[in-house]
Structure formats: structure tokens, C-alpha cells
Write a protein that holds these residues in place. Sequence first.
Motif, PDB file in Angstrom:
ATOM      1  N   VAL A 107      -1.128  21.136   1.384  1.00 34.84           N
ATOM      2  CA  VAL A 107      -2.054  22.383   1.212  1.00 34.84           C
ATOM      3  C   VAL A 107      -3.030  22.121  -0.153  1.00 34.84           C
ATOM      4  CG1 VAL A 107      -1.752  24.671   0.405  1.00 34.84           C
ATOM      5  CG2 VAL A 107       0.214  23.454   1.655  1.00 34.84           C
ATOM      6  N   PRO A 108      -4.391  21.927   0.357  1.00 31.73           N
ATOM      7  CA  PRO A 108      -5.315  21.682  -0.474  1.00 31.73           C
ATOM      8  C   PRO A 108      -5.694  22.305  -1.852  1.00 31.73           C
ATOM      9  CG  PRO A 108      -6.328  22.108   1.685  1.00 31.73           C
ATOM     10  CD  PRO A 108      -4.964  22.373   1.782  1.00 31.73           C
ATOM     11  N   ASP A 109      -5.421  23.483  -1.887  1.00 37.77           N
ATOM     12  CA  ASP A 109      -5.800  24.075  -2.894  1.00 37.77           C
ATOM     13  C   ASP A 109      -4.752  25.145  -3.176  1.00 37.77           C
ATOM     14  OD1 ASP A 109      -8.719  23.506  -3.201  1.00 37.77           O
ATOM     15  OD2 ASP A 109      -8.818  24.419  -1.213  1.00 37.77           O
ATOM     16  N   VAL A 110      -3.838  24.659  -3.889  1.00 36.62           N
ATOM     17  CA  VAL A 110      -2.554  25.659  -4.335  1.00 36.62           C
ATOM     18  C   VAL A 110      -2.919  26.196  -5.677  1.00 36.62           C
ATOM     19  CG1 VAL A 110      -0.218  25.763  -4.715  1.00 36.62           C
ATOM     20  CG2 VAL A 110      -1.047  23.659  -3.952  1.00 36.62           C
ATOM     21  N   LYS A 111      -3.540  25.540  -6.709  1.00 37.00           N
ATOM     22  CA  LYS A 111      -4.396  26.163  -7.695  1.00 37.00           C
ATOM     23  C   LYS A 111      -5.544  25.328  -7.995  1.00 37.00           C
ATOM     24  CE  LYS A 111       0.172  26.888 -10.247  1.00 37.00           C
ATOM     25  NZ  LYS A 111       1.249  25.787 -10.409  1.00 37.00           N
ATOM     26  N   PHE A 112      -6.452  25.827  -8.653  1.00 35.72           N
ATOM     27  CA  PHE A 112      -7.534  25.111  -9.040  1.00 35.72           C
ATOM     28  C   PHE A 112      -7.233  23.754  -9.382  1.00 35.72           C
ATOM     29  CE2 PHE A 112     -10.642  23.653 -12.143  1.00 35.72           C
ATOM     30  CZ  PHE A 112     -11.977  23.762 -11.485  1.00 35.72           C
ATOM     31  N   ASN A 113      -7.913  22.792  -8.748  1.00 39.88           N
ATOM     32  CA  ASN A 113      -7.680  21.441  -8.903  1.00 39.88           C
ATOM     33  C   ASN A 113      -6.167  20.854  -8.878  1.00 39.88           C
ATOM     34  OD1 ASN A 113      -9.658  19.601  -9.124  1.00 39.88           O
ATOM     35  ND2 ASN A 113      -9.268  19.299 -11.390  1.00 39.88           N
ATOM     36  N   GLU A 114      -5.520  21.387  -7.821  1.00 40.55           N
ATOM     37  CA  GLU A 114      -4.252  21.012  -7.525  1.00 40.55           C
ATOM     38  C   GLU A 114      -3.925  21.161  -5.866  1.00 40.55           C
ATOM     39  OE1 GLU A 114       0.289  22.637  -8.549  1.00 40.55           O
ATOM     40  OE2 GLU A 114      -1.165  22.062 -10.252  1.00 40.55           O
ATOM     41  N   ALA A 115      -3.625  19.873  -5.519  1.00 42.97           N
ATOM     42  CA  ALA A 115      -3.122  19.846  -4.005  1.00 42.97           C
ATOM     43  C   ALA A 115      -1.533  19.808  -4.001  1.00 42.97           C
ATOM     44  CB  ALA A 115      -3.752  18.797  -3.166  1.00 42.97           C
ATOM     45  N   TYR A 116      -0.803  20.568  -3.098  1.00 44.33           N
ATOM     46  CA  TYR A 116       0.735  20.400  -2.950  1.00 44.33           C
ATOM     47  C   TYR A 116       0.960  19.491  -1.639  1.00 44.33           C
ATOM     48  CZ  TYR A 116       5.457  21.973  -2.795  1.00 44.33           C
ATOM     49  OH  TYR A 116       6.882  21.946  -2.623  1.00 44.33           O
ATOM     50  N   ILE A 117       1.930  18.594  -1.585  1.00 42.11           N
ATOM     51  CA  ILE A 117       2.422  17.882  -0.409  1.00 42.11           C
ATOM     52  C   ILE A 117       3.699  18.938   0.015  1.00 42.11           C
ATOM     53  CG2 ILE A 117       3.572  15.899   0.469  1.00 42.11           C
ATOM     54  CD1 ILE A 117       1.413  14.109  -0.994  1.00 42.11           C
ATOM     55  N   GLN A 127      -5.723  10.028  -0.992  1.00 43.57           N
ATOM     56  CA  GLN A 127      -7.228   9.736  -0.862  1.00 43.57           C
ATOM     57  C   GLN A 127      -7.866  11.011  -0.327  1.00 43.57           C
ATOM     58  OE1 GLN A 127      -8.586   6.744  -1.642  1.00 43.57           O
ATOM     59  NE2 GLN A 127      -6.630   6.537  -2.410  1.00 43.57           N
ATOM     60  N   THR A 128      -7.418  11.780   0.350  1.00 44.50           N
ATOM     61  CA  THR A 128      -8.174  12.843   0.788  1.00 44.50           C
ATOM     62  C   THR A 128      -8.571  13.833  -0.331  1.00 44.50           C
ATOM     63  OG1 THR A 128      -5.992  14.279   1.600  1.00 44.50           O
ATOM     64  CG2 THR A 128      -7.164  12.693   3.160  1.00 44.50           C
ATOM     65  N   CYS A 129      -7.744  13.746  -1.297  1.00 44.19           N
ATOM     66  CA  CYS A 129      -7.852  14.742  -2.579  1.00 44.19           C
ATOM     67  C   CYS A 129      -8.192  14.241  -3.824  1.00 44.19           C
ATOM     68  CB  CYS A 129      -6.522  15.599  -2.622  1.00 44.19           C
ATOM     69  SG  CYS A 129      -6.564  17.100  -1.614  1.00 44.19           S
ATOM     70  N   MET A 130      -9.253  13.357  -3.867  1.00 44.94           N
ATOM     71  CA  MET A 130      -9.843  12.609  -4.805  1.00 44.94           C
ATOM     72  C   MET A 130     -10.150  13.385  -5.991  1.00 44.94           C
ATOM     73  SD  MET A 130      -9.425   9.705  -4.028  1.00 44.94           S
ATOM     74  CE  MET A 130     -10.300   8.667  -5.375  1.00 44.94           C
ATOM     75  N   GLY A 131      -9.588  13.339  -7.010  1.00 42.19           N
ATOM     76  CA  GLY A 131     -10.012  14.090  -8.422  1.00 42.19           C
ATOM     77  C   GLY A 131      -9.132  15.256  -8.763  1.00 42.19           C
ATOM     78  N   LYS A 132      -8.257  15.357  -7.634  1.00 36.27           N
ATOM     79  CA  LYS A 132      -7.343  16.544  -7.824  1.00 36.27           C
ATOM     80  C   LYS A 132      -5.778  15.898  -8.071  1.00 36.27           C
ATOM     81  CE  LYS A 132      -9.131  20.318  -4.672  1.00 36.27           C
ATOM     82  NZ  LYS A 132      -8.440  21.495  -4.029  1.00 36.27           N
ATOM     83  N   ASP A 133      -5.125  16.759  -8.939  1.00 35.83           N
ATOM     84  CA  ASP A 133      -3.831  16.643  -9.204  1.00 35.83           C
ATOM     85  C   ASP A 133      -2.981  16.572  -7.916  1.00 35.83           C
ATOM     86  OD1 ASP A 133      -4.400  16.042 -11.823  1.00 35.83           O
ATOM     87  OD2 ASP A 133      -2.870  17.625 -12.577  1.00 35.83           O
ATOM     88  N   VAL A 134      -1.959  15.897  -7.634  1.00 35.82           N
ATOM     89  CA  VAL A 134      -1.183  15.879  -6.459  1.00 35.82           C
ATOM     90  C   VAL A 134       0.237  16.361  -7.005  1.00 35.82           C
ATOM     91  CG1 VAL A 134      -0.275  14.951  -4.183  1.00 35.82           C
ATOM     92  CG2 VAL A 134      -2.647  14.642  -5.034  1.00 35.82           C
ATOM     93  N   THR A 135       0.690  17.591  -6.141  1.00 34.33           N
ATOM     94  CA  THR A 135       2.166  17.873  -6.625  1.00 34.33           C
ATOM     95  C   THR A 135       3.174  17.871  -5.358  1.00 34.33           C
ATOM     96  OG1 THR A 135       1.802  20.049  -6.567  1.00 34.33           O
ATOM     97  CG2 THR A 135       1.441  19.115  -8.487  1.00 34.33           C
ATOM     98  N   LEU A 136       4.369  17.682  -5.625  1.00 34.25           N
ATOM     99  CA  LEU A 136       5.444  17.918  -4.515  1.00 34.25           C
ATOM    100  C   LEU A 136       6.692  18.316  -5.023  1.00 34.25           C
ATOM    101  CD1 LEU A 136       7.370  15.196  -4.436  1.00 34.25           C
ATOM    102  CD2 LEU A 136       5.126  14.205  -3.585  1.00 34.25           C
ATOM    103  N   HIS A 137       7.755  18.848  -4.304  1.00 31.31           N
ATOM    104  CA  HIS A 137       9.231  18.852  -4.782  1.00 31.31           C
ATOM    105  C   HIS A 137       9.657  17.752  -3.933  1.00 31.31           C
ATOM    106  CE1 HIS A 137       7.889  22.911  -6.043  1.00 31.31           C
ATOM    107  NE2 HIS A 137       8.944  22.674  -6.772  1.00 31.31           N
ATOM    108  N   VAL A 138      10.931  17.331  -4.730  1.00 28.01           N
ATOM    109  CA  VAL A 138      11.759  16.267  -3.809  1.00 28.01           C
ATOM    110  C   VAL A 138      12.901  16.592  -4.383  1.00 28.01           C
ATOM    111  CG1 VAL A 138      11.344  14.496  -5.718  1.00 28.01           C
ATOM    112  CG2 VAL A 138      11.973  13.819  -3.473  1.00 28.01           C
TER     113      VAL A 138
END
Length: 149
Positions: free
Chosen positions: A58-68, A92-103
Amino acid sequence: SPPPIDYCYVRPQHIPSLNTLCREFFWPGIDLSECLQYPDFSCVVLFRKIVIGFSFMVPDVKFNEAYISFIFTHPEWRRAGIAKFMLYHLIQTCMGKDVTLHVSATNSAMLMYQKFGFKPEEFILDFYDKYYPEDSKECKHAFFLRLRR
């Protein structure tokens, strides 16, 4: 030579197979139709036109954050570098954004995420409680991981 593995973006015709895999390997009642909103932030893996893996962001969960939201390789295809390829692609598709996920706390994918530089930020008890059936043997606790960019 063996037929190649194909990687593509999600398309409407993939949804029934994706849902079947999700309901078998994750939890009942998942519908991935909404992933069609962001096809550029998806990866579907096919072998002879059969879905063997997928990942969604999800590319825009919060400003500058993408969520797998999902990353999955069929058990018979694990350890072939498929998830690694998908994770690399999504990052790579979200350069410059933090990437987050739950595992899940017991998921061996933790090692892969850590190799990519993800760091645990939070440990969440019973995170998967609302998803897994009551008699599930799966670990219901999760780590929330972040890759800082």
C-alpha cells in the motif's frame, strides 16, 4: 530447459487464485480484489500460468511511508529467491519512503527482512488474533518492522 518463472503486476484474472492461496495459507475470508487499486505496487509470480507467489504494497499509508500487506511464496517454491526478488522490487518502487510491515514472531522470513535492513520497532501481542481461526497453531504475535530510507 525448465519453463521460466514469470513476474508480473496483478491483473483481475489473478484474483481468484490469489484468494484461494490466501485462504489456504493465511486465514479465511481474505479478498485481495482491493489490491487492483495499486497494480504498480504488486508482484504476481507465475509458473506455467499458475500463481506460485505474490506480494502487495500500500504505497501511502502515512506521509512518506509504504506498507507491505502481503508477501507469499508457495511452500513448494520456497528458498528459490522468489520472496527476495519481490521484496527488492517493492522496495525499489517506493524509493525515498520508509517501508513497514508486520511479520509473525515465529516466521523465518524475519531473517530475510533483517538482511534488507528492516528493524523491529514494536512487538504486538495477539496481532493476528482477529485473523486466524481460534484453533490455529500459528503464532498470533507480530513484530512491526521498518526499513528507514
